[in-house]
Write an enzyme that holds these catalytic residues in place. Sequence first.
Site, mmCIF file in Angstrom:
data_model
loop_
_atom_site.group_PDB
_atom_site.id
_atom_site.type_symbol
_atom_site.label_atom_id
_atom_site.label_comp_id
_atom_site.label_asym_id
_atom_site.label_seq_id
_atom_site.Cartn_x
_atom_site.Cartn_y
_atom_site.Cartn_z
ATOM 1 N N ILE A 166 7.640 -3.205 -5.523
ATOM 2 C CA ILE A 166 7.497 -2.585 -4.209
ATOM 3 C C ILE A 166 8.832 -2.524 -3.488
ATOM 4 C CG2 ILE A 166 6.446 -2.854 -1.924
ATOM 5 C CD1 ILE A 166 4.005 -4.074 -3.368
ATOM 6 N N ASP A 185 16.976 -11.289 -3.349
ATOM 7 C CA ASP A 185 15.962 -11.730 -4.286
ATOM 8 C C ASP A 185 16.500 -12.955 -5.011
ATOM 9 O OD1 ASP A 185 13.348 -10.091 -5.763
ATOM 10 O OD2 ASP A 185 14.178 -11.843 -6.767
ATOM 11 N N SER A 243 3.379 -8.623 2.411
ATOM 12 C CA SER A 243 3.337 -9.318 1.123
ATOM 13 C C SER A 243 2.298 -10.433 1.107
ATOM 14 C CB SER A 243 4.721 -9.855 0.775
ATOM 15 O OG SER A 243 5.222 -10.702 1.804
ATOM 16 N N ASP A 268 0.477 -6.894 7.709
ATOM 17 C CA ASP A 268 -0.709 -6.453 6.987
ATOM 18 C C ASP A 268 -1.422 -7.630 6.326
ATOM 19 O OD1 ASP A 268 -2.414 -4.339 5.935
ATOM 20 O OD2 ASP A 268 -1.522 -4.761 3.976
ATOM 21 N N GLU A 273 -7.550 -14.989 6.342
ATOM 22 C CA GLU A 273 -8.126 -13.648 6.460
ATOM 23 C C GLU A 273 -9.637 -13.709 6.304
ATOM 24 O OE1 GLU A 273 -6.195 -11.103 3.661
ATOM 25 O OE2 GLU A 273 -4.208 -11.312 4.591
ATOM 26 N N HIS A 296 -4.915 -6.008 5.816
ATOM 27 C CA HIS A 296 -4.580 -6.134 4.390
ATOM 28 C C HIS A 296 -4.926 -4.842 3.639
ATOM 29 C CE1 HIS A 296 -3.901 -9.410 1.131
ATOM 30 N NE2 HIS A 296 -3.421 -8.250 0.737
ATOM 31 N N GLY A 298 -2.450 -2.569 2.625
ATOM 32 C CA GLY A 298 -1.254 -1.995 2.019
ATOM 33 C C GLY A 298 -1.555 -1.191 0.768
ATOM 34 N N GLY A 299 -2.436 -1.707 -0.080
ATOM 35 C CA GLY A 299 -2.797 -0.998 -1.304
ATOM 36 C C GLY A 299 -4.121 -0.277 -1.206
#
Length: 413
Positions: A166, A185, A243, A268, A273, A296, A298-299
């Site tokens: 991503i 990273d 993420s 997100d 949750e 949540h 995002g996808g």
Amino acid sequence: MTATSTLPERVDDAEVRVLLLENIHADGADFLRGKGYQVETMTRALSEDELIEKIAGVHVLGIRSTTYITEKVLQAADSLLAIGAFCIGTNQIDLAATTRHGVAVFNAPYSNTRSVVELAIAEIISLARRLHEKSTSMHAGVWNKSAAGSHEVRGRTVGIVGYGNIGSQLSVVAEALGMSVVFYDIDDKLALGNARRCSTLEELLEVSDVVTLHVDGRPGNAGLFGDEEMRRMKPRSLFLNLSRGIAVDTAALRQHIESGHIAGAALDVFPVEPKAQGDPFVSELQGLANVILTPHVGGSTEEAQQDIGRFVASKLRTYTAFGGTSLSVNLPEITLKSDGQRHRLAHLHQNAPGVLARINGILGDHEVNIESQSLSTRGEVGYVITEVAAEVGPDVLAELASMPETVRLRQLS
């Protein structure tokens, strides 16, 4: 690793029971039903106790991000062969435990990448232009055409924390919009386009107008972004987390938004949750100006969920029917095409010297002719698929299953 040797297993397609939770796309269920599997679907996540009650007799389990697979769940799973995570992350699954129990795990590491990237871009622009605030004012009947606090993203620097599938694709799209890109990273990643790698997180925070997190759910990322990191961000910068909820201290984020140090945020994912649609949601970030909260999603585009449903269902079918473990999260990878003529023995075992020789010795002693064989190892386990011309007898299977290194033995058509 303790061996969990079991009796040889064989399950015909019509006997395979599948449980799909959390509103997995119908294409996944339809694909598995088309193979003759018995499929039950549920729209919500299950708690540990609920799943323990439900999982007896289930061969294949499908989840998303809110159902947790623990050692207790696996102990209650008397028939479980495989788990499909119909999402990117697998931190909700105890992978070490699934491996000990001989349960294969598959996910969809690439299928919703574009959807998450597009949401990140949309939120960056919305925060920079303060569109959420303006829309809320308009719904309240207030006309505010002021340009105060509204900016273009062109020429701004976006700092991407986590440069995986991503993060790297976001890098390309952001650069196409005229943004400069820096990234950090912990692994050595190749920069795409004109992106520049930062050697430390602190370096990234000091130069970024927008900071966006795209890290995985490993325990080391819990509390990754707290008060200290927010203090290091540029004044009036923007913050996004699409993420993992555990990565961010939301109480600290609220303080920095209220102080004006951070000009806006979009989240997100959250530390806690709701498990089902319509359940109440509470966060310290509710009620703040220029803060976008999404559940949540995002996808959660039709395209991504359809792709994920098909992809993971296909992996589950390949494993249960043919033993293939391509892209398995926890088991050694073996990919073999089936010609429909040979029978297969799939043997998961502790990764110890001499196991393959003993398997072949047992087959040779019983005059079983090996037509092909593939072996792969991964950490503490090894996996070998042996193809033979005819089904082997129960005495052969019992001897293979009783090997002290055997974790799981399956006979496949």
